[in-house]
Design a protein around this motif. Sequence first.
Motif: not given
Lengths: 417, 87
Positions: A39-42, A233-234, A238-242
């Motif tokens: 739930x960030x901007x993107x 996935x946004x 933390x992209x690598x973990x998710x």
Amino acid sequence: MRFSGWRILKEGLTGNSGWTPQWRDPEPKEAYDIVIIGGGGHGLSTAYYLAREHGLRNVAVLEKGWIGGGNVGRNTTIVRANYGLPGNSEFYSHSLKLWEGLEQELNYNVMFSQRGVINLYHSDGQRDAFVRRGNAMVNQGDDAILLDRAALRRKLPYLDFDTARFPVLGGLYHPRGGTARHDAVAWGYARGADSRGVDLIQNCEVTGIDIDAGRVTGVQTSRGAIRAGKVGIVVAGRSSQVAAMAGLRLPIESHVLQAFVTEGLKPVIDQVVTFGMGHFYISQSDKGGLVFGGDLDGYASYAQRGNLPLVEHVMEAGMALMPMIGKARVLRSWGGIMDMSPDGSPVIDRTGIEGLYLNCGWCYGGFKAVPASGHCFAHLLATDRPHAAAAGFRLDRFRSGEGIMDEEATGAQHNLH
Amino acid sequence: MRISCPLCGPRDRREFYYRGAAVALQRPAADAGEDAWQAYVFLRDNPAGVTRDLWYHAQGCGAWLVVTRDTASHEILATELAAEVAS
Ligand SMILES: Cc1cc2nc3c(=O)[nH]c(=O)nc-3n(C[C@H](O)[C@H](O)[C@H](O)COP(=O)(O)OP(=O)(O)OC[C@H]3O[C@@H](n4cnc5c(N)ncnc54)[C@H](O)[C@@H]3O)c2cc1C
Ligand SMILES: [Zn+2]
């Protein structure tokens, strides 16, 4: 609830008792058509445009913390469309146009201020590179004006023009660039998505991605399992973990970027000024604080705080460029986790797992992308086709070498952007 | 942040140049194929926690180090000479 001048007047006269929460706090449902992780901007803008442009309302945004707690509330809020390469140019141009209509669109004051962005140059070679960049911007339909020394002096009389190492020769001026209130952008999109039926679920960490026979079926979360037809996935840093929850390894390294703000001062810096050679940039917030920053600390980090060498460097660069800020007292500094890609450009793409989509690689420049990233990612999620403005942001460019977008021309390699 | 160089002792982070994940020690064969080369050049584990990366003691002894450290806390856990790790 719609905001208007009348409403503010009325509430002011009646003790501000009529304001209501800007979004609901729903329990997660068992299943959604689309689940957005992050739930960030993107993530918020993606959910908003899914509902607004594609009529998809059975959508949830899962946020492990709170809305606005990530980079969207930690950045230095610079908005610009001054990219030089095809692929990036049309995307950031698209984003700037969305920014220009955003407050009307969202009925929310995001304090978007087109005060102009000035990139300084210090050598003939750098000037030539800026001429080229400016032409690319103009060809894209955006604005760019090359300022020589005299013209720059009229705009920024306070610079130290004659430093021995980097004498200031001029600047590339981008009048439509500027700043916005970062929290308000998150809140405005959150409110817009919620009012169209999107469930914003905070304190809900995704801990697993369920995949059956090559197709995504849902997610595991700290608040139970949620089934989903499609998952986006946004999650920025933390992209690598998710992504690893789906067995994916990404071309991403997470780095810390710091920023600083001083006590409030009277208006003194009217534009955004960037001093690329010194790795320093600055603007003044509407509250009066000088907001400034520099380069990455330069090593992989998830700490959300940096180290002293970079603090020192940024202060020194600022003092070299504009000694007048030396008496301002710094109030706070902080850091955010940046999803750095090898070529410095982002990814908005499918993943090879059916129903699983990826939006990442924004490096230190993803705030200005918030409107277009959500707009284009929603298009991809809804139609399974890339939006024309984001067609270059392919994940496979690192495998094939085709379509690498290396704005800085340092080479598509980790730790160089 | 201080890094303990096996040759020079504990030194300020400013003396070191950061090269990234210690994958450089596992360079694939020239004919290993696209997947292996993509993984080597671009794909990263990027852990939030213990990682191993390469640092160069540029303003010290000039040695390449493999540093084991925690990306969440910035704690340095171990340092080794890359030449010894690679051999
Ligand atoms: C100091 C600093 C200055 C910057 N300055 C600028 C600038 O001037 N201009 C500009 O354009 N850009 C700037 N940026 C970059 C910009 O802030 C980011 O690129 C952008 O905000 C990233 O996208 P986001 O808003 O979606 O990220 P975030 O707000 O970080 O959103 C990601 C969300 O995902 C959530 N999440 C992570 N893991 C999970 C999980 N497992 N389950 C559920 N949720 C999860 C996180 O909690 C987070 O809220 C700056 C960044 C920093 C740190
Ligand atoms: Zn040494």
